[in-house]
Write an enzyme that holds these catalytic residues in place. Structure first.
Site, PDB file in Angstrom:
ATOM      1  N   HIS A   1      -0.455  -7.463  11.356  1.00  0.00           N
ATOM      2  CA  HIS A   1      -0.151  -6.383  10.392  1.00  0.00           C
ATOM      3  C   HIS A   1       0.140  -5.065  11.111  1.00  0.00           C
ATOM      4  O   HIS A   1      -0.004  -3.983  10.521  1.00  0.00           O
ATOM      5  CB  HIS A   1      -1.328  -6.120   9.428  1.00  0.00           C
TER       6      HIS A   1
ATOM      7  N   HIS B   1      -5.602  -2.622   5.585  1.00  0.00           N
ATOM      8  CA  HIS B   1      -4.514  -3.367   4.936  1.00  0.00           C
ATOM      9  C   HIS B   1      -5.157  -4.555   4.225  1.00  0.00           C
ATOM     10  O   HIS B   1      -5.583  -5.515   4.869  1.00  0.00           O
ATOM     11  CB  HIS B   1      -3.484  -3.836   5.976  1.00  0.00           C
TER      12      HIS B   1
ATOM     13  N   GLY C   1      -3.482 -11.508   2.902  1.00  0.00           N
ATOM     14  CA  GLY C   1      -4.002 -11.424   4.265  1.00  0.00           C
ATOM     15  C   GLY C   1      -4.519 -10.010   4.446  1.00  0.00           C
ATOM     16  O   GLY C   1      -3.905  -9.074   3.944  1.00  0.00           O
TER      17      GLY C   1
ATOM     18  N   ARG D   1      -7.058 -10.067  -8.517  1.00  0.00           N
ATOM     19  CA  ARG D   1      -7.100  -9.714  -9.953  1.00  0.00           C
ATOM     20  C   ARG D   1      -7.888 -10.747 -10.744  1.00  0.00           C
ATOM     21  O   ARG D   1      -8.712 -10.392 -11.590  1.00  0.00           O
ATOM     22  CB  ARG D   1      -5.668  -9.636 -10.529  1.00  0.00           C
TER      23      ARG D   1
ATOM     24  N   GLY E   1      -1.656  -5.058  -1.222  1.00  0.00           N
ATOM     25  CA  GLY E   1      -1.768  -5.286  -2.672  1.00  0.00           C
ATOM     26  C   GLY E   1      -3.116  -4.900  -3.238  1.00  0.00           C
ATOM     27  O   GLY E   1      -3.206  -4.272  -4.293  1.00  0.00           O
TER      28      GLY E   1
ATOM     29  N   GLU F   1       6.606  -1.888   5.463  1.00  0.00           N
ATOM     30  CA  GLU F   1       6.916  -2.483   6.761  1.00  0.00           C
ATOM     31  C   GLU F   1       8.423  -2.565   6.988  1.00  0.00           C
ATOM     32  O   GLU F   1       8.896  -2.392   8.111  1.00  0.00           O
ATOM     33  CB  GLU F   1       6.287  -3.888   6.840  1.00  0.00           C
TER      34      GLU F   1
HETATM   35  P1  AMP Z   1      -0.274  -8.581  -0.912  1.00  0.00           P
HETATM   36  O1  AMP Z   1      -0.540  -9.793  -0.079  1.00  0.00           O
HETATM   37  O2  AMP Z   1      -0.299  -7.305  -0.132  1.00  0.00           O
HETATM   38  O3  AMP Z   1       0.960  -8.712  -1.767  1.00  0.00           O
HETATM   39  O4  AMP Z   1      -1.497  -8.463  -1.960  1.00  0.00           O
HETATM   40  C1  AMP Z   1      -1.767  -9.465  -2.872  1.00  0.00           C
HETATM   41  C2  AMP Z   1      -3.160  -9.208  -3.446  1.00  0.00           C
HETATM   42  O5  AMP Z   1      -3.166  -7.950  -4.127  1.00  0.00           O
HETATM   43  C3  AMP Z   1      -3.591 -10.266  -4.451  1.00  0.00           C
HETATM   44  O6  AMP Z   1      -4.938 -10.644  -4.197  1.00  0.00           O
HETATM   45  C4  AMP Z   1      -3.530  -9.518  -5.756  1.00  0.00           C
HETATM   46  O7  AMP Z   1      -4.473  -9.986  -6.681  1.00  0.00           O
HETATM   47  C5  AMP Z   1      -3.895  -8.110  -5.314  1.00  0.00           C
HETATM   48  N1  AMP Z   1      -3.536  -7.152  -6.366  1.00  0.00           N
HETATM   49  C6  AMP Z   1      -2.313  -6.811  -6.791  1.00  0.00           C
HETATM   50  N2  AMP Z   1      -2.405  -5.956  -7.852  1.00  0.00           N
HETATM   51  C7  AMP Z   1      -3.737  -5.785  -8.106  1.00  0.00           C
HETATM   52  C8  AMP Z   1      -4.491  -5.039  -9.056  1.00  0.00           C
HETATM   53  N3  AMP Z   1      -3.903  -4.281  -9.978  1.00  0.00           N
HETATM   54  N4  AMP Z   1      -5.840  -5.091  -8.986  1.00  0.00           N
HETATM   55  C9  AMP Z   1      -6.457  -5.849  -8.062  1.00  0.00           C
HETATM   56  N5  AMP Z   1      -5.807  -6.574  -7.123  1.00  0.00           N
HETATM   57  C10 AMP Z   1      -4.453  -6.551  -7.147  1.00  0.00           C
END
Ligand code: AMP
Length: 412
Positions: free
Chosen positions: A180, A208, A212, A285, A331, A384
């Site tokens: 990352h 981050h 991951g 979530r 996320g 990124e």
């Molecule tokens: P990424 O790998 O950076 O795309 O992040 C994905 C993660 O972000 C997953 O576990 C999602 O559940 C989490 N995520 C996205 N939106 C939310 C939210 N509003 N509340 C809690 N977690 C979230």
């Protein structure tokens, strides 16, 4: 100057075309299930046009051909001809200790990336396919590679060495590499700009947190420690990855269950983390919702995650002899007020205190710092792709555009 940013997985190809004049994303998209039945492309332009179509992508070259088609023809067109693409920047997951910086692609670079396929079997071969496909379609325009590992090249040996026989390091290059890096570099730089202070004088902890997750101690703009290890399985617990474990577990679980070899890797990479503990989902979530409804395992998984993040923040502050700012990204880091609130609770001893009302707001940049706190706490949406485009521009002799991070924003 227009730069095409490419992130190739074994069966996927994500892309963004960025006009470096103003750092504007002209279009972006995703080719999925390359080489598997049911492949499709999603293509979006900056003016709101969006299309999703089924395509039979036999390989990455087919996917490239289609995305070029969509970028240059019809309602999704943002350029008239591929000659308007001046350079291509590729994300590469593993550069090990061979690539301290991003660099332009030549045959020697491709051979080195290939030589690392053994330790990054899911990623590096796919990146090479992307480079070769780009060469076929775009001819000899400059291509750059930007590594997830490069930012961590500055770690001192006391942080990157594992306490196992030294010969394993000498002979097999077994050490912490960290990942990352492009995200940690982007958000730490953005943090320094927001603080209006030179990064050289700042101690920043970048979290981050996504499917991951990794946390990095950034001292003076350089990574001095990070949570992920030899592979992206190490460090924090993640969506499906275990994070750090007691190594004796491997033989103990083998004896008890009969698991062996690659089954361990699958268990620790695909069936552990939030998913393993909650037995519900890898998605934060879902875990938060289930915990709120009283599911004890979901609550446990969430508590474990927040506790581990808090522990690493404390450890990295100790390692750097202080901390000036904490950044949440990814996320979960960008979207989960629950995780941020739990992580930052009872951290006044360190000078960290967040404003709980601001913590509930959304945005690409949020200053969460409560009055009286001596450590700044931010949410900064990572980007990124923009970092890859900036590196590519710099390697092609262009001067990176001034700080306009907010111009090219990530859609949530
Ligand atoms: P990424 O790998 O950076 O795309 O992040 C994905 C993660 O972000 C997953 O576990 C999602 O559940 C989490 N995520 C996205 N939106 C939310 C939210 N509003 N509340 C809690 N977690 C979230």
């Amino acid at each position: 100057m227009k730069i095409l940013v490419i992130n190739c997985g074994s069966s996927s190809l994500k892309y963004q075309l960025i006009d470096m004049q103003g750092e504007k994303v002209l279009c972006k998209g995703n080719c999925e299930r390359i080489g598997i039945p049911g492949s499709k492309i999603t293509h979006k332009t900056s003016d709101g046009y969006q299309i999703e179509m089924d395509c039979a992508f036999k390989n990455h070259t087919d996917a490239f051909t289609k995305l070029v088609d969509l970028m240059t023809k019809g309602d999704g067109a943002v350029i008239e001809n591929i000659s308007e693409v001046n350079a291509i920047g590729h994300r590469v997951a593993h550069g090990a200790d061979m690539f301290p910086h991003s660099c332009l692609v030549d045959e020697a670079v491709v051979a080195k990336i290939d030589s690392l396929s053994e330790i990054a079997p899911l990623h590096n071969p796919a990146h090479i396919q992307g480079i070769r496909a780009a060469q076929r379609i775009f001819g000899d325009i400059p291509q750059a590679v930007v590594f997830d590992t490069s930012f961590h090249h500055s770690m001192p040996s006391k942080a990157y060495m594992f306490a196992i026989p030294y010969n394993y390091y000498k002979q097999y290059h077994i050490r912490r590499y960290g990942f990352h890096g492009t995200s940690h570099r982007y958000v730490s730089k953005t943090c320094a700009k927001l603080m209006e202070r030179p990064i050289e004088g700042l101690k920043i902890i970048t979290c981050h947190l996504g499917n991951g997750s990794s946390i990095t101690a950034v001292d003076g703009g350089r990574s001095v420690d990070t949570t992920m290890g030899f592979t992206p399985t190490g460090g924090l617990m993640m969506g499906t990855r275990s994070g750090d474990l007691d190594p004796s577990l491997v033989t103990y679980i083998a004896e008890k269950t009969g698991l062996h070899g690659n089954e361990f890797l699958r268990t620790f990479n695909e069936r552990s983390g939030l998913l393993g503990v909650s037995a519900i989902s890898s998605d934060a979530r879902d875990i938060e919702n289930a915990a709120e409804l009283g599911n004890e395992n979901a609550a446990l998984a969430l508590n474990m995650l927040c506790y581990q993040i808090k522990k690493y923040i404390g450890g990295f502050a100790a390692a750097m002899g202080g901390v000036d700012a904490i950044v949440f990204t990814g996320g979960i880091g960008e979207n989960s007020s629950t995780v941020r609130e739990n992580v930052c609770a009872n951290m006044e001893y360190l000078g960290v205190k967040i404003d709980l009302e601001k913590n509930k707001t959304r945005g690409d940049v949020i200053d969460l710092t409560a009055p009286g706190a001596t450590v700044k706490t931010y949410v900064i949406a990572t980007n990124e792709e923009l970092m890859i485009a900036r590196d590519t521009l710099a390697l092609c002799g262009g001067v990176p555009a001034p700080a306009v991070e907010k111009a090219a924003t990530k859609k949530k």
